[in-house]
Design a protein around this motif. Structure first.
Motif, mmCIF file in Angstrom:
data_model
loop_
_atom_site.group_PDB
_atom_site.id
_atom_site.type_symbol
_atom_site.label_atom_id
_atom_site.label_comp_id
_atom_site.label_asym_id
_atom_site.label_seq_id
_atom_site.Cartn_x
_atom_site.Cartn_y
_atom_site.Cartn_z
ATOM 1 N N TYR A 31 0.829 -1.209 0.000
ATOM 2 C CA TYR A 31 0.000 0.000 0.000
ATOM 3 C C TYR A 31 0.861 1.256 0.000
ATOM 4 C CZ TYR A 31 -4.278 -2.636 0.754
ATOM 5 O OH TYR A 31 -5.336 -3.491 0.609
ATOM 6 N N LEU A 32 1.984 1.220 0.684
ATOM 7 C CA LEU A 32 2.880 2.367 0.707
ATOM 8 C C LEU A 32 3.375 2.697 -0.704
ATOM 9 C CD1 LEU A 32 3.939 4.337 2.769
ATOM 10 C CD2 LEU A 32 5.864 2.809 3.150
ATOM 11 N N ASN A 33 3.661 1.674 -1.507
ATOM 12 C CA ASN A 33 4.048 1.905 -2.901
ATOM 13 C C ASN A 33 2.917 2.573 -3.671
ATOM 14 O OD1 ASN A 33 6.604 0.689 -2.641
ATOM 15 N ND2 ASN A 33 5.731 -1.331 -2.982
ATOM 16 N N TYR A 34 1.689 2.100 -3.465
ATOM 17 C CA TYR A 34 0.537 2.708 -4.145
ATOM 18 C C TYR A 34 0.412 4.188 -3.773
ATOM 19 C CZ TYR A 34 -1.412 -2.096 -4.824
ATOM 20 O OH TYR A 34 -1.646 -3.410 -5.155
ATOM 21 N N LEU A 35 0.534 4.481 -2.475
ATOM 22 C CA LEU A 35 0.381 5.854 -1.995
ATOM 23 C C LEU A 35 1.457 6.764 -2.582
ATOM 24 C CD1 LEU A 35 -0.338 5.189 1.804
ATOM 25 C CD2 LEU A 35 -1.999 5.365 -0.069
ATOM 26 N N VAL A 62 10.464 14.708 0.625
ATOM 27 C CA VAL A 62 10.755 13.404 1.210
ATOM 28 C C VAL A 62 9.699 13.104 2.263
ATOM 29 C CG1 VAL A 62 13.244 13.498 0.761
ATOM 30 C CG2 VAL A 62 12.350 14.370 2.928
ATOM 31 N N ALA A 63 9.336 11.830 2.367
ATOM 32 C CA ALA A 63 8.345 11.420 3.363
ATOM 33 C C ALA A 63 8.989 11.444 4.743
ATOM 34 C CB ALA A 63 7.816 10.025 3.047
ATOM 35 N N MET A 95 1.024 18.138 4.185
ATOM 36 C CA MET A 95 0.254 16.987 4.658
ATOM 37 C C MET A 95 -0.615 16.516 3.503
ATOM 38 S SD MET A 95 1.278 16.644 7.748
ATOM 39 C CE MET A 95 0.110 15.652 8.624
ATOM 40 N N ARG A 96 -0.505 15.228 3.187
ATOM 41 C CA ARG A 96 -1.241 14.654 2.062
ATOM 42 C C ARG A 96 -2.105 13.511 2.580
ATOM 43 N NH1 ARG A 96 -1.225 14.200 -3.387
ATOM 44 N NH2 ARG A 96 0.484 15.653 -3.739
ATOM 45 N N ARG A 97 -3.362 13.493 2.166
ATOM 46 C CA ARG A 97 -4.311 12.427 2.536
ATOM 47 C C ARG A 97 -4.515 11.488 1.361
ATOM 48 N NH1 ARG A 97 -6.020 12.213 7.668
ATOM 49 N NH2 ARG A 97 -5.970 14.243 8.660
ATOM 50 N N TYR A 98 -4.906 10.265 1.724
ATOM 51 C CA TYR A 98 -5.170 9.226 0.734
ATOM 52 C C TYR A 98 -6.376 8.404 1.168
ATOM 53 C CZ TYR A 98 -0.081 9.876 0.125
ATOM 54 O OH TYR A 98 1.168 10.385 -0.029
ATOM 55 N N ALA A 130 -5.039 6.955 4.692
ATOM 56 C CA ALA A 130 -3.653 7.237 5.076
ATOM 57 C C ALA A 130 -3.378 8.732 5.058
ATOM 58 C CB ALA A 130 -2.693 6.513 4.135
ATOM 59 N N LEU A 131 -2.319 9.080 5.734
ATOM 60 C CA LEU A 131 -1.839 10.452 5.820
ATOM 61 C C LEU A 131 -0.316 10.402 5.779
ATOM 62 C CD1 LEU A 131 -2.323 13.523 6.549
ATOM 63 C CD2 LEU A 131 -2.096 12.802 8.933
ATOM 64 N N THR A 132 0.290 11.262 4.968
ATOM 65 C CA THR A 132 1.744 11.359 4.920
ATOM 66 C C THR A 132 2.160 12.798 5.171
ATOM 67 O OG1 THR A 132 1.945 9.547 3.326
ATOM 68 C CG2 THR A 132 3.821 11.028 3.508
ATOM 69 N N ARG A 133 3.164 12.965 6.010
ATOM 70 C CA ARG A 133 3.794 14.267 6.217
ATOM 71 C C ARG A 133 5.043 14.279 5.333
ATOM 72 N NH1 ARG A 133 3.899 18.068 10.326
ATOM 73 N NH2 ARG A 133 2.670 16.669 11.609
ATOM 74 N N TRP A 134 5.049 15.190 4.365
ATOM 75 C CA TRP A 134 6.181 15.362 3.463
ATOM 76 C C TRP A 134 6.946 16.613 3.872
ATOM 77 C CZ3 TRP A 134 7.178 11.857 -0.391
ATOM 78 C CH2 TRP A 134 6.157 10.962 -0.724
ATOM 79 N N ALA A 135 8.254 16.592 3.690
ATOM 80 C CA ALA A 135 9.079 17.775 3.946
ATOM 81 C C ALA A 135 9.830 18.114 2.665
ATOM 82 C CB ALA A 135 10.071 17.510 5.070
ATOM 83 N N LEU A 136 9.893 19.407 2.360
ATOM 84 C CA LEU A 136 10.700 19.861 1.235
ATOM 85 C C LEU A 136 12.104 20.104 1.762
ATOM 86 C CD1 LEU A 136 10.790 20.683 -1.756
ATOM 87 C CD2 LEU A 136 10.276 23.027 -1.019
#
Length: 164
Positions: A31-35, A62-63, A95-98, A130-136
């Motif tokens: 699932y992480l690959n899909y996200l 980057v995640a 912050m990105r939602r899925y 799911a929720l991912t916190r990304w940082a630039l």
């Protein structure tokens, strides 16, 4: 400052045999690959593929953290759609939602959804949220950097912009 997504992105996925665990369910790590693929494709569709971000901004996303809720299993042959949107962006963080939903049959095309109805996207037979916190971060030294206003405005609509 609050915001709402300018777009969402829908990525169709057909579950393949090698993505399943010994119980016949999609392996949690898959699932992480899909996200991640949905996030990468969404960024490219709105004009920020990695090579443009590196060239024009000098950084990459980057995640930093993933939160995944596994709600029901998916199995080989299932057709899923991964729907993603940027929920908030500011400073160096996004912050990105899925939502990953099971869908009926047929071939679907990846789709950019303008001014999405988030409540509608979260309906149906949801298998994962799911929720991912990304940082630039700067490409050269991996230190956090401020997300440029143009990048932010390509992903989210600020309440100020919406009310203008």
């Amino acid at each position: 400052m609050s915001s709402r997504p300018r777009t969402a992105y829908r990525l169709p996925v057909r579950v393949r045999f090698h993505e399943c665990d010994p119980l016949g369910h999609v392996n949690n790590a898959v699932y992480l690959n899909y996200l991640e693929q949905a996030a990468i494709d969404h960024a490219a569709r709105v004009g920020w593929p990695q090579e443009v971000l590196e060239r024009d901004v000098g950084g990459v996303f980057v995640a930093r953290r993933h939160e995944i809720d596994y709600l029901r299993p998916a199995v080989q042959g299932d057709t899923l759609e991964v729907v993603t949107w940027a929920e908030t962006m500011g400073m160096a963080t996004a912050m990105r939602r899925y939502v990953v939903r099971r869908v009926a049959g047929g071939a679907m095309e990846p789709t950019l959804i303008e001014t999405p109805d988030i409540a509608a996207l979260e309906q149906g037979e949801v298998v994962v949220r799911a929720l991912t916190r990304w940082a630039l971060v700067r490409r050269d030294d991996m230190r956090p950097m401020r997300i440029p206003p143009q990048v932010i405005s390509d992903f989210v609509i600020s309440e100020e912009e919406h009310n203008a």
